[in-house]
Design an enzyme around this catalytic site. Structure first.
Site, PDB file in Angstrom:
ATOM      1  N   THR A  84      26.771  53.431  37.653  1.00  0.00           N
ATOM      2  CA  THR A  84      25.486  52.828  38.006  1.00  0.00           C
ATOM      3  C   THR A  84      25.693  51.480  38.690  1.00  0.00           C
ATOM      4  OG1 THR A  84      24.467  53.927  36.125  1.00  0.00           O
ATOM      5  CG2 THR A  84      23.300  52.025  37.019  1.00  0.00           C
ATOM      6  N   SER A 122      34.877  39.028  47.206  1.00  0.00           N
ATOM      7  CA  SER A 122      34.041  38.844  46.022  1.00  0.00           C
ATOM      8  C   SER A 122      32.992  37.775  46.268  1.00  0.00           C
ATOM      9  CB  SER A 122      34.884  38.384  44.833  1.00  0.00           C
ATOM     10  OG  SER A 122      35.766  39.384  44.456  1.00  0.00           O
ATOM     11  N   HIS A 180      31.334  36.045  44.258  1.00  0.00           N
ATOM     12  CA  HIS A 180      31.349  34.868  43.373  1.00  0.00           C
ATOM     13  C   HIS A 180      32.238  33.741  43.890  1.00  0.00           C
ATOM     14  CE1 HIS A 180      34.968  36.678  41.362  1.00  0.00           C
ATOM     15  NE2 HIS A 180      35.288  35.411  41.256  1.00  0.00           N
ATOM     16  N   CYS A 220      54.050  27.180  32.204  1.00  0.00           N
ATOM     17  CA  CYS A 220      53.483  26.844  30.902  1.00  0.00           C
ATOM     18  C   CYS A 220      52.022  27.274  30.766  1.00  0.00           C
ATOM     19  CB  CYS A 220      53.592  25.341  30.637  1.00  0.00           C
ATOM     20  SG  CYS A 220      55.289  24.786  30.534  1.00  0.00           S
TER      21      CYS A 220
HETATM   22  S1  FES Z   1      55.050  26.325  27.566  1.00  0.00           S
HETATM   23 FE1  FES Z   1      56.576  25.191  28.479  1.00  0.00          FE
HETATM   24  S2  FES Z   1      57.020  23.786  26.868  1.00  0.00           S
HETATM   25 FE2  FES Z   1      55.271  24.728  26.151  1.00  0.00          FE
END
Ligand code: FES
Lengths: 421, 142
Positions: free
Chosen positions: A238, A200, A202, A328
């Site tokens: 295109t 890519s 970019h 997370c």
């Molecule tokens: S996503 Fe792990 S504590 Fe909030």
């Protein structure tokens, strides 16, 4: 506040010369490359030039082996599904490494739901694919082997030349995903023995909205997008001419500047890791040490006893843009599959941060990052129950075990009633 | 570029950057530590309880920005509440007080509720007479 952009794996700023080259293709040379009049013929020419520039970057024999797609994900989808469908009668087995990019992994999973099977070859603790395992995984039904050149997460350089030899001996096409290496490491598709290569622009200061797939003329592939006969009938739709023109310029500049970019980022990479490992206790580098086995643009670290999203947020508030493989930050709440594949402890995967360097970063930037990160780690460790429990001797460090206390994972399982991951 | 973009709303960002009640309580009357099964993060809440009321609360969190903000907010909200009131504390209160969390981050506020309840349970365990009194009072309140 100093601004330090360390997420070049996600995007890079467009080169001014690429931007200038693109400009007229929005307003003046707006023709469609399929048209037969002056407007069409003019952009057809531009398209041909960009193809040559791409071919030169990866040492392809001819520009006819270059297809333009919309981005790296589409290139990977075309490489995997296009080859699988074209060779269905020969067999329905694929071989990939355990640490491919999600665009490869998820294309394969899509095919698995339709009756294909796939062998995922393990990697070692630094992310290098097991070549013996790769060789052993190939069967008479295997129609494609996919192995990336450089890992998108941890920067490991794969032994693609050796993999190419194994594939040639077995008579199976090799697809090399060069998303994380193009523009930063020399690529020679013939030396790789690659039937397919994707990348890519970019990632090396070209525009977004365009991807490249190299296909050796002998490799059989069918289209997965159906419509007109653009790109030799292999990719309908295109062409995004302005982006393709800009990408061509970026490829030309990258081919010329690559040695300097690489040398510059290698100096920064070393300075950054030296600083971090010197000033922060219980920090680990994931992937090979900076040197011949690791791309010069990537630093992937795990800082123990703290989580990655908090680190990322505090970096951002201090002008430092980074990424993380912590569960997370992912929408699926799973840690990066690359970190799982290298056998990284869950506690360390949670504390993960990915810093990717570019040509415009400076040594002063690296010093600022080290200095700032020391403060961020102190702040988050001060808030972390794990740090306190470590200091009290309740849990032990994974990075530098003292030989007493439970592991983080045991502790996490005890308090959540479930094993981590 | 004059705008600053943030991943969370200003209230969440404030509690993440300037967490309230961060730390431990010496001689805590109840301590609860729980982990999120979803992502593997950990939260600990310590309580000081006097005359059936939460006099003080502290947290420590190994987790994402919204987990830190949730624990900060939860400890703010429960201070001054009676044990009975705190027993019915719900994560929704944290979410509301924070002005909302992204859907994938709701579980971080659940972690705060669970840590608080674990701390209360710890307190009750240390004070068996409370359970007896509650049991005796039940027919009346029912
Ligand atoms: S996503 Fe792990 S504590 Fe909030």
């Amino acid at each position: 506040m100093r601004q330090v952009y360390l997420d070049h794996q996600s995007a890079t700023p467009l080169l001014p010369e690429a931007f200038e080259a693109m400009r007229p293709y929005f307003t003046e040379y707006y023709g469609n490359a399929s048209s037969l009049h002056q407007h069409g013929l003019r952009v057809r020419d531009a398209l041909k030039k960009a193809r040559q520039q791409m071919a030169a970057l990866i040492h392809a024999e001819s520009e006819d082996e270059i297809f333009f797609t919309s981005d790296g994900t589409e290139s990977a989808n075309l490489a995997i599904k296009g080859v699988a469908y074209a060779n269905e009668r020969k067999g329905k087995h694929l071989v990939i490494s355990a640490t491919e990019h999600p665009s490869v992994v998820n294309s394969v999973e899509f095919l698995e739901k339709q009756g294909w099977t796939c062998t995922r070859v393990p990697v070692d603790r630094e992310g290098r694919v097991d070549l013996k395992g790769l060789e052993a995984a190939i069967t008479p039904q295997t129609v494609l082997v996919a192995l990336h050149h450089v890992n998108h997460d941890i920067g490991t350089i794969q032994p693609v030349v050796e993999a190419g030899k194994i594939c040639a001996k077995a008579g199976v096409p090799l697809y090399v995903d060069c998303e994380a290496s193009a523009g930063w490491l020399p690529i020679d598709v013939r030396e790789f023995g690659a039937a397919l290569v994707s990348f890519s622009p970019h990632r090396f200061y070209g525009p977004k909205g365009v991807g490249v797939l190299y296909r050796n003329k002998r490799a059989r592939i069918v289209s997965i997008l159906h419509g007109g006969v653009q790109e030799g009938g292999r990719r309908a739709g295109t062409e995004n001419i302005p982006a393709i023109v800009g990408a061509g310029v970026a490829a030309e500049v990258a081919a010329r500047e690559l040695p300097q970019w690489r040398a510059h980022t290698a100096v920064l990479q070393k300075r950054l890791w030296d600083g971090l490992s010197r000033d922060i206790p219980f920090i680990k580098l994931n992937g090979p040490i900076p040197g011949p086995d690791r791309v010069s643009t990537n630093i992937n670290i795990s800082t123990e006893f703290i989580e990655g999203e908090g680190q990322l947020l505090l970096c951002d508030l201090n002008g430092i843009a980074v990424a993380s493989g912590s569960s997370c930050v992912s929408k699926s709440l799973k840690i990066s599959h690359v970190l799982s594949a290298i056998g990284l402890d869950h506690a360390l995967a949670q504390g993960n941060l990915i810093l990717t360097l570019g040509k415009d970063n400076t040594e002063a930037d690296m010093d600022y990052v080290v200095e700032t990160f020391v403060r961020i780690v102190d702040k988050l460790r001060g808030m972390s129950p794990m740090w306190e429990e470590f200091e009290r001797g309740v849990i032990d460090s994974v990075i530098a075990p003292r030989g007493f206390g439970k592991s983080f994972s045991e502790h996490a399982a005890a308090v959540s009633g479930k094993a981590a991951h | 570029m004059s705008d600053t973009y943030t991943l969370y709303n200003p209230t969440v960002m404030d509690h993440f950057m300037n967490p309230r009640n961060m730390g431990d309580l010496r001689d805590a009357d109840g301590v609860g530590e729980v982990g999120a099964a979803a992502c593997g993060d950990i939260m600990k809440i310590s309580l000081k309880i006097r005359d059936g009321k939460i006099e003080d609360a502290r947290f420590k969190t190994f987790g994402c920005g919204s987990a830190i903000a949730s624990s900060s907010m939860a400890t703010e909200l429960i201070k001054g509440r009676t044990i009975e009131e705190a027993m019915t504390f719900s994560n929704q209160e944290v979410v509301n007080a924070l002005g909302g969390l992204p859907p994938v981050k709701i579980h971080c506020s659940v972690l705060a509720e669970e840590a608080l309840k674990a701390a209360l349970e710890d307190y009750v365990k240390r004070h068996p007479e409370l359970a007896e009194r509650a049991a005796a009072a039940e027919p009346v309140s029912a």
